[in-house]
Design a protein around this motif. Structure first.
Motif, mmCIF file in Angstrom:
data_model
loop_
_atom_site.group_PDB
_atom_site.id
_atom_site.type_symbol
_atom_site.label_atom_id
_atom_site.label_comp_id
_atom_site.label_asym_id
_atom_site.label_seq_id
_atom_site.Cartn_x
_atom_site.Cartn_y
_atom_site.Cartn_z
ATOM 1 N N GLU A 1 36.534 0.513 55.524
ATOM 2 C CA GLU A 1 36.035 1.881 55.531
ATOM 3 C C GLU A 1 36.987 2.719 54.697
ATOM 4 O O GLU A 1 38.192 2.728 54.939
ATOM 5 N N THR B 1 38.247 6.401 52.850
ATOM 6 C CA THR B 1 38.305 7.827 53.137
ATOM 7 C C THR B 1 37.266 8.604 52.319
ATOM 8 O O THR B 1 36.847 8.172 51.249
ATOM 9 N N THR C 1 34.274 11.553 61.114
ATOM 10 C CA THR C 1 34.401 10.121 60.836
ATOM 11 C C THR C 1 33.003 9.508 60.718
ATOM 12 O O THR C 1 32.014 10.045 61.216
ATOM 13 N N TYR C 2 32.934 8.360 60.042
ATOM 14 C CA TYR C 2 31.664 7.661 59.880
ATOM 15 C C TYR C 2 31.035 7.377 61.235
ATOM 16 O O TYR C 2 29.822 7.478 61.423
ATOM 17 N N THR D 1 33.527 9.824 65.858
ATOM 18 C CA THR D 1 34.417 9.637 66.997
ATOM 19 C C THR D 1 35.215 10.886 67.334
ATOM 20 O O THR D 1 35.889 10.927 68.365
ATOM 21 N N ARG D 2 35.147 11.910 66.476
ATOM 22 C CA ARG D 2 35.987 13.089 66.663
ATOM 23 C C ARG D 2 35.148 14.346 66.764
ATOM 24 O O ARG D 2 34.241 14.565 65.965
ATOM 25 N N ALA E 1 39.780 13.920 61.935
ATOM 26 C CA ALA E 1 40.391 12.876 61.118
ATOM 27 C C ALA E 1 41.821 13.224 60.717
ATOM 28 O O ALA E 1 42.735 12.406 60.842
ATOM 29 N N HIS F 1 30.516 3.900 52.248
ATOM 30 C CA HIS F 1 31.639 3.821 53.189
ATOM 31 C C HIS F 1 32.743 2.876 52.739
ATOM 32 O O HIS F 1 33.897 3.036 53.119
#
Length: 586
Positions: free
Chosen positions: A227, A229, A298-299, A302-303, A310, A539
């Motif tokens: 993955e 950035t 995030t892909y 998750t945040r 990130a 990605h």
């Protein structure tokens, strides 16, 4: 760092005129080169005046730059100084003991942020994994294919660097990246467009043999993906989108596509609790139940907030630099155990750690092999220990933990002023007939259903984390309880990121872990070749061009974007080129 990136957009618009001038007509001023026809910021028959400013009036820069401060920063007295200091934490190398960028180690992913984000943009495609290569934005995604869970033997963002005498959790010399050509599309689409022009697709196969892991135990039954950035500019504007508006977008798409069941409750037609950041909003009396912002970064989404996003996460776990709200090392017990059992590690510490001035002294303990081994295991296992009291047992001068924060609350605050204050570059060439045609086709093909063009930010009463609150409280900066005014804000801005903030699946060969991936914003990407020297997309940077990126969307008939890809595939070349030119202009 930014000499090239400070070229103005006016200059870019004027380049054809500039090259056509004679020597006598060359503009030697240091100011902007204004195009002959003053069209910038003006509406036409396809684009509104607002679309020249994809970050709105508070979030757009007219410089050809991914690193410029947004007007939201420049408009507030004193904030630009903090922005510039925060920028320094992003751009320069971290060290073991030298302030202000100290605390690197004992293991790390990169020793600077700029390594992963060349010129603040998307990472570049790599043919080998080397942590110290500028432009290598890759994170190794090592997971169990039967349940998509990350392996536990190394950190979720796996480390390939360590300070002597420790051996990196993964020996990067044993990592291989092979780029495989696609022989045929699973969907049946030809690798040649109907008008005879061909294209090619490649994808990475990544292998890490078990022998590369310096852990005990070593992982079993695992697979590896890459993955890369994405650009960090404009992330503050996405942070300013309201939870309610994002939820409505997911609801609007739910009848037509499957949504990630880890995020979305299909029966309730609403987000699951797991879709929210766990810490509740509590600023300005805005308590919203038991959860915080909806996850959006995030892909894998998750945040939930930029303050837990990130950058806030990476400044800790990429460099392993502790701070008051991340008061522990980013390591694993399996790595700690392996290092404590390594005779070379123990011997080196025994010979070099006796002096209190040595960075290895905390590991020296009583100087016996047994004492050193126990101390190595204790300190390197510190990520699994939650109580601060445990850290206080290992006060020492130097890394990895020195009894005080390696990044102070003020430094972290300045870093977040910079992160949230990065502007989006203004759009370019929107008066060009091909660009206008490209936008029309982009919409007609259905691309805008996922790459939603515009949003309106909310009031931007953001969630604020503990470190920034601690800094504000210590300095009396938020006596009215409003911590949000300490960071750049973007209330009620019409923005043009070209993302729906939803996860979709493209069903590509060697796809992203889980298959679910947030729609990547397209704004500003057309400057990547100028600012970073590369235009790799998707990605894992498998797409070398925009055309390749589009065609990957049609690799499988199961793809959420298959129908749109077929429409692009059947366009004549002039129209395909117009779509590409449009994407490069926004």
């Amino acid at each position: 760092m930014k000499n090239l990136s400070k070229i103005t957009l006016w200059g870019l618009l004027a380049l054809p005129l500039f090259t056509a001038c004679s020597d006598d007509e060359v503009n030697n001023d240091l100011g902007p080169l204004v195009p002959a026809e003053d069209v910038f910021g003006k509406a036409n028959d396809v684009f509104s005046a607002e679309e020249w400013y994809p970050g709105g009036q508070l979030g757009t820069t007219e410089k050809a730059s991914y690193s410029a401060a947004a007007p939201a920063v420049e408009n507030i007295e004193g904030m630009e100084e903090d922005f510039n200091t925060g920028e320094d934490f992003f751009e320069h190398l971290y060290t073991f003991e030298q302030a202000p960028r100290k605390g690197l180690g004992p293991a790390w992913v990169r020793n600077s942020c700029i390594h992963c984000h060349p010129s603040y943009g998307h990472g570049k495609r790599q043919t080998e994994y080397r942590a110290n290569t500028i432009g290598n934005g890759y994170l190794l995604v090592i997971y169990h294919p039967d349940n998509n869970a990350y392996i536990s033997e190394v950190t979720g963002m796996p480390q390939t660097q360590a300070m002597s005498p420790f051996k990196a959790p993964i020996d990067e010399n044993q990592i291989t990246i092979d780029w495989r050509p696609v022989a045929s599309m699973e969907s049946g689409l030809s690798m040649t467009f109907p008008d005879g022009e061909s294209y090619s697709l490649i994808y990475p196969e990544v292998r890490i043999p078990q022998s590369a892991f310096n852990t005990n135990p070593k992982p079993e039954n695992y697979d590896v993906r890459l993955e890369s950035t994405i650009g960090v500019y404009g992330t503050g504007l996405l942070d300013a989108l309201s939870d309610e508006d994002i939820r409505e977008q997911w609801r609007a798409e739910a009848p037509y596509v499957d949504l990630n069941p880890a995020m979305w409750d299909k029966d309730a037609n609403d987000f699951k609790a797991s879709a929210y950041y766990s810490a509740p909003y509590n600023d300005l009396g805005m308590f919203r139940g038991t959860h915080g912002p909806v996850k959006r970064f995030t892909y894998a989404m998750t945040r939930g907030s930029l303050q837990d996003g990130a950058g806030a996460n990476a400044i800790w776990n990429i460099t392993n630099v502790t701070r008051s709200d991340r008061h522990w090392l980013y390591t694993t017990p399996a790595w700690a155990k392996a290092q404590s059992e390594d005779a070379e590690v123990i011997s080196y510490i025994k010979d070099n750690g006796a002096s209190e001035s040595s960075i290895l002294h905390p590991y020296y303990a009583d100087g016996t092999n047994e004492g050193i081994a126990a101390r190595v295991n204790d300190i390197l296992s510190i990520a699994s220990i939650s109580k601060k009291e445990t850290f206080d047992n290992y006060l020492f001068k130097g890394a990895p933990y020195n009894g005080e924060e390696e990044m102070t609350d003020k430094q972290y605050y300045q870093f977040m002023v910079w992160h949230r204050g990065l502007a989006v570059p203004a759009a370019r060439n929107l008066n060009d007939s091909d660009v206008k045609r490209g936008k029309t086709l982009f919409t007609q093909m259905g691309c805008a259903q996922c790459h939603r063009p515009s949003w309106k930010t909310g009031n931007d009463n953001m969630w604020v984390d503990a470190s920034i609150k601690a800094y504000a409280d210590a300095n009396g900066l938020a006596k009215d309880g409003d911590y949000t005014k300490l960071l750049p804000k973007y209330p009620n801005q019409t923005i043009w990121p070209y993302t729906d903030m939803v996860q979709h699946r493209l069903f590509m060969v060697n796809d992203i872990r889980t298959g679910w991936c947030r729609t990547t914003p397209l704004w500003g990407r057309g400057l990547s070749r100028l600012l970073t020297g590369a235009d790799d997309r998707l990605h894992d940077c498998r797409a070398r061009t925009i055309v390749e990126a589009i065609m990957w969307h049609g690799y499988s008939k199961q793809s959420d974007a298959y129908d749109s890809t077929v429409k692009f595939y059947n366009l004549p070349k002039a129209d395909r080129d117009a779509v590409v030119k449009f994407i490069e202009s926004i």
